[in-house]
Motif scaffolding. Structure first.
Motif, mmCIF file in Angstrom:
data_model
loop_
_atom_site.group_PDB
_atom_site.id
_atom_site.type_symbol
_atom_site.label_atom_id
_atom_site.label_comp_id
_atom_site.label_asym_id
_atom_site.label_seq_id
_atom_site.Cartn_x
_atom_site.Cartn_y
_atom_site.Cartn_z
ATOM 1 N N CYS A 291 33.417 37.654 33.598
ATOM 2 C CA CYS A 291 34.351 38.600 34.222
ATOM 3 C C CYS A 291 33.598 39.852 34.642
ATOM 4 O O CYS A 291 32.902 40.455 33.835
ATOM 5 C CB CYS A 291 35.447 38.961 33.232
ATOM 6 S SG CYS A 291 36.549 40.250 33.834
ATOM 7 N N CYS B 149 35.464 43.288 32.458
ATOM 8 C CA CYS B 149 35.314 43.566 31.023
ATOM 9 C C CYS B 149 33.976 43.069 30.473
ATOM 10 O O CYS B 149 33.551 43.509 29.409
ATOM 11 C CB CYS B 149 36.484 42.984 30.237
ATOM 12 S SG CYS B 149 36.605 41.194 30.266
ATOM 13 N N CYS C 43 40.789 36.611 34.574
ATOM 14 C CA CYS C 43 40.268 36.773 33.228
ATOM 15 C C CYS C 43 41.429 36.793 32.242
ATOM 16 O O CYS C 43 42.413 37.477 32.470
ATOM 17 C CB CYS C 43 39.493 38.079 33.147
ATOM 18 S SG CYS C 43 38.883 38.456 31.503
ATOM 19 N N THR D 50 41.127 37.878 29.219
ATOM 20 C CA THR D 50 40.941 39.011 28.313
ATOM 21 C C THR D 50 41.578 40.270 28.893
ATOM 22 O O THR D 50 42.343 40.954 28.224
ATOM 23 C CB THR D 50 39.436 39.247 28.077
ATOM 24 O OG1 THR D 50 38.867 38.043 27.575
ATOM 25 C CG2 THR D 50 39.214 40.364 27.077
ATOM 26 N N CYS D 51 41.260 40.590 30.161
ATOM 27 C CA CYS D 51 41.752 41.840 30.756
ATOM 28 C C CYS D 51 42.682 41.582 31.937
ATOM 29 O O CYS D 51 43.118 42.524 32.586
ATOM 30 C CB CYS D 51 40.566 42.707 31.182
ATOM 31 S SG CYS D 51 39.606 42.028 32.541
#
Ligand SMILES: [Zn+2]
Ligand SMILES: [Zn+2]
Length: 75
Positions: free
Chosen positions: A18, A21, A55, A57-58
Motif C-alpha cells: 500500500c 500506510c 488496502c 488496513t487504511c
C-alpha cells in the motif's frame, strides 16, 4: 476513512504494498515478497495492465500500473 468498496472480495487478493500506510515495511514475509497472510489488498478489478486495489488496513484505493519488464514506479 473510506468505506470498503462493494466490489471488495476477500476471495480476490493482490500482494502489492500500500502506497499510503506502507504497513508491509516491518513485515518479514512482505519483505521477502511472499504471500503475506496479513498484508494483502482487495483486488477490485483491472483494466488492461492497471489493477484497482483497496488496502484493508487504511481503506486507501489506488491504481497499480503493471508494466512487464519494468519495476513499479513509486510515488
Ligand atoms: Zn494502506
Ligand atoms: Zn506482511
Amino acid at each position: 476513512m473510506l468505506p470498503l468498496d462493494p466490489q471488495a472480495d476477500p476471495g480476490r487478493r493482490a500482494w502489492i504494498p500500500c502506497p499510503r500506510c506502507r504497513d508491509h515495511q516491518q513485515c518479514e514475509p512482505c519483505q521477502e515478497q511472499r504471500t503475506c497472510p496479513t498484508h494483502w489488498r482487495y483486488l477490485l478489478g483491472n483494466t488492461g495492465t492497471r489493477l484497482h486495489l483497496q488496502c484493508r488496513t487504511c481503506t486507501h484505493v489506488w491504481t497499480h500500473h503493471t508494466h512487464f519488464g519494468h519495476t513499479p514506479r513509486r510515488r
